[in-house]
Write a protein that holds these residues in place. Structure first.
Motif, PDB file in Angstrom:
ATOM      1  N   PHE A   1       2.472   8.565   5.552  1.00 41.51           N
ATOM      2  CA  PHE A   1       1.428   7.636   5.971  1.00 41.51           C
ATOM      3  C   PHE A   1       0.147   8.449   6.038  1.00 41.51           C
ATOM      4  O   PHE A   1       0.107   9.488   6.691  1.00 41.51           O
ATOM      5  CB  PHE A   1       1.778   7.019   7.325  1.00 41.51           C
ATOM      6  CG  PHE A   1       0.864   5.911   7.771  1.00 41.51           C
ATOM      7  CD1 PHE A   1       0.313   5.012   6.885  1.00 41.51           C
ATOM      8  CD2 PHE A   1       0.572   5.757   9.114  1.00 41.51           C
ATOM      9  CE1 PHE A   1      -0.510   3.987   7.302  1.00 41.51           C
ATOM     10  CE2 PHE A   1      -0.252   4.729   9.551  1.00 41.51           C
ATOM     11  CZ  PHE A   1      -0.791   3.843   8.645  1.00 41.51           C
TER      12      PHE A   1
ATOM     13  N   PRO B   1      -3.010  10.073   7.205  1.00 46.72           N
ATOM     14  CA  PRO B   1      -3.627  10.201   8.525  1.00 46.72           C
ATOM     15  C   PRO B   1      -5.130   9.922   8.508  1.00 46.72           C
ATOM     16  O   PRO B   1      -5.739   9.771   9.559  1.00 46.72           O
ATOM     17  CB  PRO B   1      -3.351  11.663   8.903  1.00 46.72           C
ATOM     18  CG  PRO B   1      -3.177  12.363   7.614  1.00 46.72           C
ATOM     19  CD  PRO B   1      -2.617  11.360   6.653  1.00 46.72           C
TER      20      PRO B   1
ATOM     21  N   ARG C   1      -5.260   5.522   7.025  1.00 50.47           N
ATOM     22  CA  ARG C   1      -4.262   4.744   7.765  1.00 50.47           C
ATOM     23  C   ARG C   1      -3.951   3.400   7.120  1.00 50.47           C
ATOM     24  O   ARG C   1      -3.696   2.419   7.800  1.00 50.47           O
ATOM     25  CB  ARG C   1      -4.701   4.554   9.208  1.00 50.47           C
ATOM     26  CG  ARG C   1      -4.726   5.842   9.951  1.00 50.47           C
ATOM     27  CD  ARG C   1      -5.155   5.640  11.367  1.00 50.47           C
ATOM     28  NE  ARG C   1      -4.688   6.778  12.122  1.00 50.47           N
ATOM     29  CZ  ARG C   1      -4.350   6.741  13.383  1.00 50.47           C
ATOM     30  NH1 ARG C   1      -4.424   5.614  14.031  1.00 50.47           N
ATOM     31  NH2 ARG C   1      -3.930   7.805  13.984  1.00 50.47           N
ATOM     32  N   SER C   2      -4.004   3.369   5.795  1.00 46.84           N
ATOM     33  CA  SER C   2      -3.624   2.144   5.104  1.00 46.84           C
ATOM     34  C   SER C   2      -2.615   2.408   3.997  1.00 46.84           C
ATOM     35  O   SER C   2      -1.949   1.494   3.561  1.00 46.84           O
ATOM     36  CB  SER C   2      -4.861   1.460   4.510  1.00 46.84           C
ATOM     37  OG  SER C   2      -5.436   2.271   3.507  1.00 46.84           O
TER      38      SER C   2
ATOM     39  N   ARG D   1       0.744   3.940   2.351  1.00 49.85           N
ATOM     40  CA  ARG D   1       2.097   4.447   2.582  1.00 49.85           C
ATOM     41  C   ARG D   1       2.849   4.689   1.277  1.00 49.85           C
ATOM     42  O   ARG D   1       3.977   5.137   1.298  1.00 49.85           O
ATOM     43  CB  ARG D   1       2.902   3.465   3.427  1.00 49.85           C
ATOM     44  CG  ARG D   1       2.416   3.341   4.851  1.00 49.85           C
ATOM     45  CD  ARG D   1       3.313   2.409   5.641  1.00 49.85           C
ATOM     46  NE  ARG D   1       2.841   2.203   6.981  1.00 49.85           N
ATOM     47  CZ  ARG D   1       3.255   2.888   8.047  1.00 49.85           C
ATOM     48  NH1 ARG D   1       4.163   3.822   7.910  1.00 49.85           N
ATOM     49  NH2 ARG D   1       2.767   2.632   9.235  1.00 49.85           N
TER      50      ARG D   1
ATOM     51  N   GLN E   1       2.408  11.635  10.685  1.00 50.77           N
ATOM     52  CA  GLN E   1       1.684  10.383  10.887  1.00 50.77           C
ATOM     53  C   GLN E   1       2.613   9.188  10.692  1.00 50.77           C
ATOM     54  O   GLN E   1       2.547   8.209  11.429  1.00 50.77           O
ATOM     55  CB  GLN E   1       0.493  10.282   9.938  1.00 50.77           C
ATOM     56  CG  GLN E   1      -0.394   9.090  10.190  1.00 50.77           C
ATOM     57  CD  GLN E   1      -1.101   9.156  11.527  1.00 50.77           C
ATOM     58  OE1 GLN E   1      -1.482  10.228  11.984  1.00 50.77           O
ATOM     59  NE2 GLN E   1      -1.270   8.020  12.162  1.00 50.77           N
TER      60      GLN E   1
ATOM     61  N   GLU F   1       3.600   6.314  13.569  1.00 46.54           N
ATOM     62  CA  GLU F   1       3.397   4.884  13.327  1.00 46.54           C
ATOM     63  C   GLU F   1       4.425   4.394  12.311  1.00 46.54           C
ATOM     64  O   GLU F   1       4.103   4.166  11.146  1.00 46.54           O
ATOM     65  CB  GLU F   1       1.978   4.644  12.819  1.00 46.54           C
ATOM     66  CG  GLU F   1       0.915   5.063  13.820  1.00 46.54           C
ATOM     67  CD  GLU F   1      -0.482   4.780  13.326  1.00 46.54           C
ATOM     68  OE1 GLU F   1      -0.691   3.720  12.709  1.00 46.54           O
ATOM     69  OE2 GLU F   1      -1.356   5.624  13.553  1.00 46.54           O
TER      70      GLU F   1
END
Length: 86
Positions: free
Chosen positions: A7, A9, A12-13, A15, A70, A74
């Protein structure tokens, strides 16, 4: 490379879209007066203790552990879906 989710860092969108950055070493000899390159050697990969990963969404690059940690902070959960069609 680890077989674990990533993910980004930074953005944050992301993956799923990543690349691995590899480094190579190549020696060469130059003429001291003209600066002309006289000889090139073979490329040899530089072994890193940990791969460098790049996010293909925001172009952030960092060591693999940052992306793995990360993703652990999440986590993405799988939600079962039962589609009903009428």
């Amino acid at each position: 490379m680890q077989n674990k989710p990533y993910f980004c860092p930074n953005c944050r969108s992301n993956r799923i879209k990543f690349s691995v950055i590899s480094s190579y070493s190549q020696y060469f000899l130059k003429d001291a007066v003209t600066g002309e390159i006289r000889e090139f050697g073979d490329q040899r990969p530089i072994e890193d203790s940990e791969p460098t990963i790049q996010c293909l969404v925001c172009n952030f690059a960092g060591n693999e552990l940052r992306f793995v940690k990360q993703a652990e902070r999440e986590p993405r959960t799988v939600t079962p879906t039962n589609p009903t069609y009428m």
